[in-house]
Motif scaffolding. Structure first.
Motif, PDB file in Angstrom:
ATOM      1  N   ASP A   1       1.222   2.201   4.196  1.00  0.00           N
ATOM      2  CA  ASP A   1       0.162   0.446   4.703  1.00  0.00           C
ATOM      3  C   ASP A   1      -0.293   0.038   3.994  1.00  0.00           C
ATOM      4  O   ASP A   1      -0.893  -0.377   4.339  1.00  0.00           O
ATOM      5  CB  ASP A   1      -0.273   0.829   5.951  1.00  0.00           C
TER       6      ASP A   1
ATOM      7  N   ARG B   1      -3.519  -1.636  -3.112  1.00  0.00           N
ATOM      8  CA  ARG B   1      -4.914  -0.894  -3.213  1.00  0.00           C
ATOM      9  C   ARG B   1      -5.580  -0.624  -4.349  1.00  0.00           C
ATOM     10  O   ARG B   1      -4.169   0.298  -4.995  1.00  0.00           O
ATOM     11  CB  ARG B   1      -4.589  -0.008  -1.864  1.00  0.00           C
TER      12      ARG B   1
ATOM     13  N   PRO C   1      -0.769  -3.205   1.431  1.00  0.00           N
ATOM     14  CA  PRO C   1      -0.755  -4.499   2.243  1.00  0.00           C
ATOM     15  C   PRO C   1      -0.137  -4.730   0.024  1.00  0.00           C
ATOM     16  O   PRO C   1      -0.210  -4.324  -0.265  1.00  0.00           O
ATOM     17  CB  PRO C   1      -2.403  -5.013   2.042  1.00  0.00           C
TER      18      PRO C   1
END
Length: 179
Positions: A10, A16, A12
């Motif tokens: 997950d 990150r 973005p």
């Protein structure tokens, strides 16, 4: 080897940032592979990197920095190697159900995608280390005859006498051929 898998499912679209400074990340493989390196306790290696999702993979960009103590390749005295190495690579994501013989830094476990941070950072550590670490560019090394460190002074052994197996050939003279 030190295993550390990071869930990248997950992340973005902008990516990150991650940071790792635990010395055991490098100490464990150094011991496992029997390498002569020691981490500098005041500035042990650390890594900072970002993971940015791409259409069919992930882009990893980062830097490994710190100090490692290792023997000089010429004189075997301890020398400090300063690491400050950027890295960047693209890792393609495995396709669900696809079999491959290639090892990958990314694996799929059901719907979870994981990045092998332990393997990735060890690889970057090894690539950042010099092939022939030297205490100085002018290191004289060891005398091949007596083993004295020539940086601390000359030796009195007179140098090596050559390979003793070749002693019978030392007096051999080759005559010129005549036509």
């Amino acid at each position: 080897m030190f295993e550390l898998w990071l869930d990248i499912t997950d992340i973005p679209a902008r990516g990150r940032e991650f940071s790792f400074s635990d010395p055991s990340l490098w100490e464990a493989p150094i011991r496992e592979f029997g390498l002569p390196h020691r981490l500098d306790p005041q500035d042990s290696p650390r890594a900072e990197f970002s993971v940015v999702p791409q259409r069919r993979g992930v882009l990893v960009q980062g830097r490994i920095a710190g100090r490692v103590v290792t023997p000089c390749d010429r004189c075997a005295e301890d020398t400090v190697v300063v690491l400050d190495s950027p890295f960047e690579f693209y890792e393609e994501l495995p396709i669900a159900g696809e079999q491959t013989l290639e090892t990958s830094l990314v694996r799929r476990r059901g719907k979870v995608m994981e990045l092998d941070v332990g393997g990735m950072l060890w690889e970057q550590f090894v690539l950042a280390m010099p092939v022939k670490p030297l205490c100085s560019e002018n290191c004289l090394g060891l005398c091949p005859g007596c083993g004295r460190n020539l940086n601390t002074g000359s030796c009195d052994c007179g140098g090596p006498g050559g390979d003793p197996r070749l002693a019978p050939l030392r007096g051999l003279r080759v005559k010129g051929s005549s036509n």
